[in-house]
Design a protein around this motif. Structure first.
Motif, PDB file in Angstrom:
ATOM      1  N   GLY A 114       8.985  35.973 -44.228  1.00 25.33           N
ATOM      2  CA  GLY A 114      10.185  36.239 -45.028  1.00 25.33           C
ATOM      3  C   GLY A 114       9.856  36.394 -46.493  1.00 25.33           C
ATOM      4  O   GLY A 114       9.328  35.484 -47.115  1.00 25.33           O
ATOM      5  N   GLY A 115      10.177  37.572 -47.039  1.00 22.79           N
ATOM      6  CA  GLY A 115       9.890  37.854 -48.450  1.00 22.79           C
ATOM      7  C   GLY A 115      11.144  37.909 -49.281  1.00 22.79           C
ATOM      8  O   GLY A 115      11.319  38.777 -50.119  1.00 22.79           O
ATOM      9  N   GLY A 116      12.063  36.947 -49.040  1.00 23.60           N
ATOM     10  CA  GLY A 116      13.184  36.722 -49.963  1.00 23.60           C
ATOM     11  C   GLY A 116      12.702  35.701 -50.979  1.00 23.60           C
ATOM     12  O   GLY A 116      11.518  35.322 -51.006  1.00 23.60           O
ATOM     13  N   ILE A 117      13.628  35.211 -51.816  1.00 18.61           N
ATOM     14  CA  ILE A 117      13.225  34.278 -52.866  1.00 18.61           C
ATOM     15  C   ILE A 117      12.622  33.002 -52.271  1.00 18.61           C
ATOM     16  O   ILE A 117      11.663  32.440 -52.823  1.00 18.61           O
ATOM     17  N   THR A 118      13.150  32.545 -51.124  1.00 23.71           N
ATOM     18  CA  THR A 118      12.633  31.301 -50.547  1.00 23.71           C
ATOM     19  C   THR A 118      11.173  31.482 -50.132  1.00 23.71           C
ATOM     20  O   THR A 118      10.318  30.652 -50.471  1.00 23.71           O
TER      21      THR A 118
ATOM     22  N   LEU B 139       1.893  36.109 -46.535  1.00 22.46           N
ATOM     23  CA  LEU B 139       3.344  36.239 -46.313  1.00 22.46           C
ATOM     24  C   LEU B 139       3.629  37.618 -45.728  1.00 22.46           C
ATOM     25  O   LEU B 139       3.058  38.607 -46.187  1.00 22.46           O
ATOM     26  N   VAL B 140       4.494  37.652 -44.705  1.00 23.88           N
ATOM     27  CA  VAL B 140       4.945  38.954 -44.182  1.00 23.88           C
ATOM     28  C   VAL B 140       6.450  39.086 -44.350  1.00 23.88           C
ATOM     29  O   VAL B 140       7.194  38.132 -44.157  1.00 23.88           O
ATOM     30  N   GLU B 141       6.880  40.294 -44.707  1.00 22.49           N
ATOM     31  CA  GLU B 141       8.310  40.590 -44.907  1.00 22.49           C
ATOM     32  C   GLU B 141       8.634  41.830 -44.077  1.00 22.49           C
ATOM     33  O   GLU B 141       7.972  42.848 -44.212  1.00 22.49           O
ATOM     34  N   LYS B 142       9.692  41.740 -43.252  1.00 25.12           N
ATOM     35  CA  LYS B 142       9.934  42.852 -42.321  1.00 25.12           C
ATOM     36  C   LYS B 142      10.498  44.117 -42.983  1.00 25.12           C
ATOM     37  O   LYS B 142      10.312  45.216 -42.487  1.00 25.12           O
ATOM     38  N   GLY B 143      11.200  43.963 -44.097  1.00 24.88           N
ATOM     39  CA  GLY B 143      11.673  45.138 -44.831  1.00 24.88           C
ATOM     40  C   GLY B 143      10.956  45.162 -46.169  1.00 24.88           C
ATOM     41  O   GLY B 143       9.758  44.898 -46.255  1.00 24.88           O
TER      42      GLY B 143
ATOM     43  N   LYS C 124      23.886  37.384 -58.631  1.00 22.97           N
ATOM     44  CA  LYS C 124      22.859  37.597 -59.659  1.00 22.97           C
ATOM     45  C   LYS C 124      23.072  36.651 -60.835  1.00 22.97           C
ATOM     46  O   LYS C 124      22.975  37.046 -62.001  1.00 22.97           O
ATOM     47  N   LEU C 125      23.393  35.404 -60.491  1.00 18.92           N
ATOM     48  CA  LEU C 125      23.521  34.368 -61.516  1.00 18.92           C
ATOM     49  C   LEU C 125      22.542  33.257 -61.217  1.00 18.92           C
ATOM     50  O   LEU C 125      22.314  32.907 -60.047  1.00 18.92           O
ATOM     51  N   ILE C 126      21.966  32.720 -62.279  1.00 21.51           N
ATOM     52  CA  ILE C 126      21.175  31.499 -62.142  1.00 21.51           C
ATOM     53  C   ILE C 126      22.121  30.435 -62.642  1.00 21.51           C
ATOM     54  O   ILE C 126      22.325  30.282 -63.839  1.00 21.51           O
TER      55      ILE C 126
ATOM     56  N   THR D 215       6.542  44.592 -42.647  1.00 21.36           N
ATOM     57  CA  THR D 215       5.772  44.028 -41.527  1.00 21.36           C
ATOM     58  C   THR D 215       6.557  42.853 -40.941  1.00 21.36           C
ATOM     59  O   THR D 215       6.794  41.859 -41.624  1.00 21.36           O
ATOM     60  N   SER D 216       6.943  42.984 -39.648  1.00 23.34           N
ATOM     61  CA  SER D 216       7.733  41.916 -39.005  1.00 23.34           C
ATOM     62  C   SER D 216       6.848  40.936 -38.279  1.00 23.34           C
ATOM     63  O   SER D 216       5.854  41.333 -37.649  1.00 23.34           O
ATOM     64  N   CYS D 217       7.249  39.678 -38.274  1.00 17.70           N
ATOM     65  CA  CYS D 217       6.672  38.725 -37.328  1.00 17.70           C
ATOM     66  C   CYS D 217       7.457  38.925 -36.035  1.00 17.70           C
ATOM     67  O   CYS D 217       8.695  38.812 -36.037  1.00 17.70           O
TER      68      CYS D 217
ATOM     69  N   GLY E 236      15.781  33.283 -44.037  1.00 21.08           N
ATOM     70  CA  GLY E 236      17.188  33.284 -44.460  1.00 21.08           C
ATOM     71  C   GLY E 236      18.125  33.441 -43.272  1.00 21.08           C
ATOM     72  O   GLY E 236      18.073  32.656 -42.329  1.00 21.08           O
ATOM     73  N   PRO E 237      18.971  34.488 -43.287  1.00 26.14           N
ATOM     74  CA  PRO E 237      19.940  34.665 -42.205  1.00 26.14           C
ATOM     75  C   PRO E 237      19.303  34.829 -40.818  1.00 26.14           C
ATOM     76  O   PRO E 237      19.978  34.696 -39.806  1.00 26.14           O
ATOM     77  N   TRP E 238      18.021  35.153 -40.788  1.00 27.38           N
ATOM     78  CA  TRP E 238      17.334  35.373 -39.506  1.00 27.38           C
ATOM     79  C   TRP E 238      16.608  34.109 -39.011  1.00 27.38           C
ATOM     80  O   TRP E 238      15.883  34.162 -38.024  1.00 27.38           O
TER      81      TRP E 238
ATOM     82  N   GLY F 138      32.928  39.962 -57.877  1.00 23.36           N
ATOM     83  CA  GLY F 138      32.639  39.348 -56.576  1.00 23.36           C
ATOM     84  C   GLY F 138      32.802  37.854 -56.647  1.00 23.36           C
ATOM     85  O   GLY F 138      32.866  37.282 -57.718  1.00 23.36           O
ATOM     86  N   THR F 139      32.924  37.246 -55.558  1.00 19.84           N
ATOM     87  CA  THR F 139      32.566  37.712 -54.257  1.00 19.84           C
ATOM     88  C   THR F 139      33.569  37.220 -53.224  1.00 19.84           C
ATOM     89  O   THR F 139      34.342  36.305 -53.502  1.00 19.84           O
ATOM     90  N   THR F 140      33.505  37.798 -52.059  1.00 26.00           N
ATOM     91  CA  THR F 140      34.275  37.283 -50.928  1.00 26.00           C
ATOM     92  C   THR F 140      33.441  36.202 -50.246  1.00 26.00           C
ATOM     93  O   THR F 140      32.263  36.024 -50.570  1.00 26.00           O
TER      94      THR F 140
ATOM     95  N   ARG G 215      25.273  34.712 -46.609  1.00 23.83           N
ATOM     96  CA  ARG G 215      24.707  33.421 -47.022  1.00 23.83           C
ATOM     97  C   ARG G 215      24.190  32.700 -45.780  1.00 23.83           C
ATOM     98  O   ARG G 215      24.960  32.485 -44.836  1.00 23.83           O
ATOM     99  N   PRO G 216      22.939  32.293 -45.803  1.00 27.64           N
ATOM    100  CA  PRO G 216      22.426  31.536 -44.648  1.00 27.64           C
ATOM    101  C   PRO G 216      22.741  30.047 -44.816  1.00 27.64           C
ATOM    102  O   PRO G 216      21.910  29.277 -45.266  1.00 27.64           O
ATOM    103  N   LEU G 217      23.959  29.648 -44.460  1.00 22.75           N
ATOM    104  CA  LEU G 217      24.367  28.251 -44.672  1.00 22.75           C
ATOM    105  C   LEU G 217      24.114  27.432 -43.403  1.00 22.75           C
ATOM    106  O   LEU G 217      23.915  27.983 -42.323  1.00 22.75           O
TER     107      LEU G 217
ATOM    108  N   LYS H 173      20.066  27.937 -52.658  1.00 17.55           N
ATOM    109  CA  LYS H 173      20.514  28.996 -53.560  1.00 17.55           C
ATOM    110  C   LYS H 173      19.306  29.651 -54.210  1.00 17.55           C
ATOM    111  O   LYS H 173      18.256  29.037 -54.328  1.00 17.55           O
ATOM    112  N   LEU H 174      19.536  30.855 -54.685  1.00 16.62           N
ATOM    113  CA  LEU H 174      18.512  31.548 -55.453  1.00 16.62           C
ATOM    114  C   LEU H 174      18.014  30.634 -56.580  1.00 16.62           C
ATOM    115  O   LEU H 174      16.811  30.435 -56.777  1.00 16.62           O
ATOM    116  N   THR H 175      18.963  30.030 -57.286  1.00 20.80           N
ATOM    117  CA  THR H 175      18.653  29.199 -58.453  1.00 20.80           C
ATOM    118  C   THR H 175      17.718  28.035 -58.124  1.00 20.80           C
ATOM    119  O   THR H 175      16.896  27.641 -58.943  1.00 20.80           O
TER     120      THR H 175
END
Ligand code: FAD
Length: 550
Positions: A30-34, A51-55, A67-69, A196-198, A234-236, A296-298, A345-347, A378-380
């Motif tokens: 996963g190549g998101g912020i986490t 690290l591999v990121e699928k997209g 886009k707020l810290i 590259t996906s795992c 994240g969500p996956w 935003g946001t909903t 959001r991956p809660l 969170k991103l922050t």
């Protein structure tokens, strides 16, 4: 000590060869912020990391946030003092690490007749917020009377306004932040790869010992071996966890968040605003940036396709309604939306709680066969999340000598801007140069906040292009060269969506970019006719989806 290699798309083949033949201490999926945060933390403590990121990097939630810290003012309502304290304090640290990406931003919170916010509670809430985050001096919240609010934000309706407050937050570009953390991790020695996906796990002695991957650029499969594997998708997260064992106990709960973008002329706010959604117990942001304002946001439960999250008519209606009720003279219409984005959001699921009541805390799960997963957060708070995960990973390698956590003092670009003041000075210097060449001044802010200190190299490269082209075209070409050779850009959308955010914040430039980018890629990537066609279609679909809702 840097790796000495640029983060170049050209190095991809040799990177994959290396990944296929190495044994890493840690593999991150996963190549998101986490994920990139974990890679940077681990490599700078002395682990070997891949690290591999699928997209593309930041193609998941980390490119689709507000886009707020920020400390998350609303989490005070849920009594999440520890979360507010941790992320509140992170804001200043991240600002020091990259002052051009994490930029101080005053937020105005208006108090409107009939709204859910009262003066006393707002004042106490913001006082606690500042206190938890150690906010000092000028930056402390100020309560304002009606006239003072109107003076700084004349667009607010005078007849409904009771007063308000102004407090300190930071704005960012989530995708740029993710990409800079990825580049820094790479520079420090981690191997990171996008597209590259795992697709599965390898086991030895009934423990996870590696991953199988599919490279989506060549369609080849390869295996990477590692002592510890972390799932930061994240969500996956649950989808990938279920490839190792059936998901039981705590699980993900996804909620969708939509943002819409209108021209700044149509919604000319002077400051970022955080205001009540009339008739709903929620609040939304309106944030000015370059020539636009985004809203935003909903926050609604989501259980559809995570790879194609669309903006629906009802999302748009909700946001427009909130704005039009608060600013009755505005009459914003759906046809005026020039761009939009939607993320999930991956809660972590909590019994009996609605989407907006669920905690934003992060949690770490570990399966019987040793797969570590992290979700929520969170991103922050990415740096502290990474620290917790890497602490756990470190416990699994007691024989390895590791450094303590380093990321509090690792700048996210090399060289780096030392302060906010330097960012402002460089912006005015560049603005002058840009205007002299006949380009709009706002490009200075766009370029500085995107590329940081690399901006002068890009600008000089643009000026050196010896072709009969406008300065705007030359600039796009120089940016493309930079993203190709320093930022692992592999597809046209990587450029307009995540490397530059042009699709959201300079949408009027997208037509010109399209004329330049396809011949550029054709030349670099030797696309076949079907590949060219496919990339054209993906581009057109993306651009259409920005203002055509389902
Ligand atoms: P992601 O960014 O989704 O990264 C996971 C990555 O894993 C994806 O890129 C995906 O492609 C990849 N992946 C999935 N499966 C595989 C696989 N099999 N192999 C390889 N890779 C895989 N936070 C803030 O601090 N400030 C905000 O203003 C803010 N606003 C928000 C607004 C909205 C609407 C939303 C939805 C969230 C917001 N957040 C905010 C929260 C923040 O954006 C998220 O917490 C954060 O981005 C999550 O990052 P992540 O890396 O965990 O997930």
């Amino acid at each position: 000590m840097g790796k000495g290699l640029a983060f170049s798309s050209k190095d991809r083949t040799s990177l994959i060869e290396k990944m296929g033949s190495s044994q890493y201490d840690l593999i991150v999926i996963g190549g998101g912020i986490t994920g990139v945060g974990i890679a940077l933390d681990a490599v700078t403590r002395g682990m070997t990391v891949c690290l591999v990121e699928k997209g593309d990097f930041a193609s998941g939630t980390s490119g689709k946030s507000t886009k707020l810290i920020h400390g998350g003012l609303r989490y005070l309502k849920q009594f999440e003092f520890n979360l507010v304290k941790e992320v509140g304090r992170e804001r200043a640290i991240l600002h020091d690490l990259a002052p051009h990406i994490v930029v101080p931003e005053k937020m105005v919170l208006p108090l409107i007749k009939g709204g859910s916010l009262g003066r006393v509670m707002t004042s106490i809430g913001l006082y606690i917020y500042d206190f938890l985050a150690d906010v000092e001096g000028e930056d402390k919240r100020r309560m304002l009377d009606k006239e003072e609010v109107l003076e700084i934000e004349p667009l607010l309706p005078s007849d409904k306004l009771l007063g308000g407050s102004i407090y300190a937050e930071y704005r960012t570009d989530d995708a740029r932040l993710t990409i800079e953390v990825a580049k820094t991790a790479y520079d420090k020695g981690a191997d990171l790869i996008n597209y590259t996906s795992c697709v599965g796990f390898e086991y030895a002695d009934d423990k996870v010992s590696g991953i199988t991957c599919t490279d989506h650029i060549t369609d080849r499969e390869f295996t990477v071996r590692g002592n510890v594997v972390v799932n930061a998708t994240g969500p996956w997260v649950d989808e990938l966890r279920s490839k190792d064992e059936t998901v039981t106990g705590k699980r993900l709960y996804l909620t969708k968040g939509v943002h819409i973008v209108v021209s700044r002329d149509r919604f000319p706010v002077q400051h970022s605003l955080y205001f009540d959604v009339p008739g709903d117990n929620r609040m939304i942001f309106a944030i000015p940036r370059l020539g636009v304002t985004y809203i935003g946001t909903t926050d609604t439960y989501y259980n559809s396709d995570k790879d194609n999250i669309s903006v629906e008519d009802e999302d748009v209606e909700y946001l427009l309604n909130a704005v039009n009720l608060t600013f009755p003279d505005l009459h914003l219409k759906s046809e005026e939306i020039i761009s939009s984005w939607a993320g999930v959001r991956p809660l972590i699921y909590e019994d009996g709680k609605s989407a907006s009541e669920i905690s934003r805390k992060d949690e770490i799960f570990e399966t019987a066969r040793g797969l570590i997963s992290i979700a929520g957060g969170k991103l922050t708070g990415y740096r502290k999340m990474a620290e917790r995960v890497v602490d756990l990973v470190a416990k699994k390698m007691p024989d390895k000598t590791l450094e303590p956590v380093q990321t509090e003092s690792i700048h996210l670009t090399d060289p780096f801007f030392a302060s906010d003041r330097q960012v402002r000075e460089e912006t005015s210097k560049l603005e002058k140069a840009i205007i002299e060449e006949g380009l709009a001044g706002l490009y200075a802010s766009y370029l500085i906040h995107n590329y940081g200190p690399a901006v002068w190299e890009i600008w000089q490269a643009a000026l050196a292009i010896d072709e009969d082209r406008s300065i705007e075209e030359k600039l796009i070409l120089a940016e493309l060269d930079h993203c190709f050779s320093r930022e692992m850009m592999l597809k046209p959308l990587d450029f307009i969506v995540r490397r530059t955010g042009r699709i959201y914040f300079l949408p009027e430039s997208v037509t010109l970019v399209k004329q330049i980018i396809f011949p550029y890629f054709q030349n670099r990537m030797n696309w076949t006719a079907p590949e060219l066609q496919e990339n054209h279609e993906t581009w057109d679909q993306m651009v259409q989806s920005l203002h055509h809702f389902t």
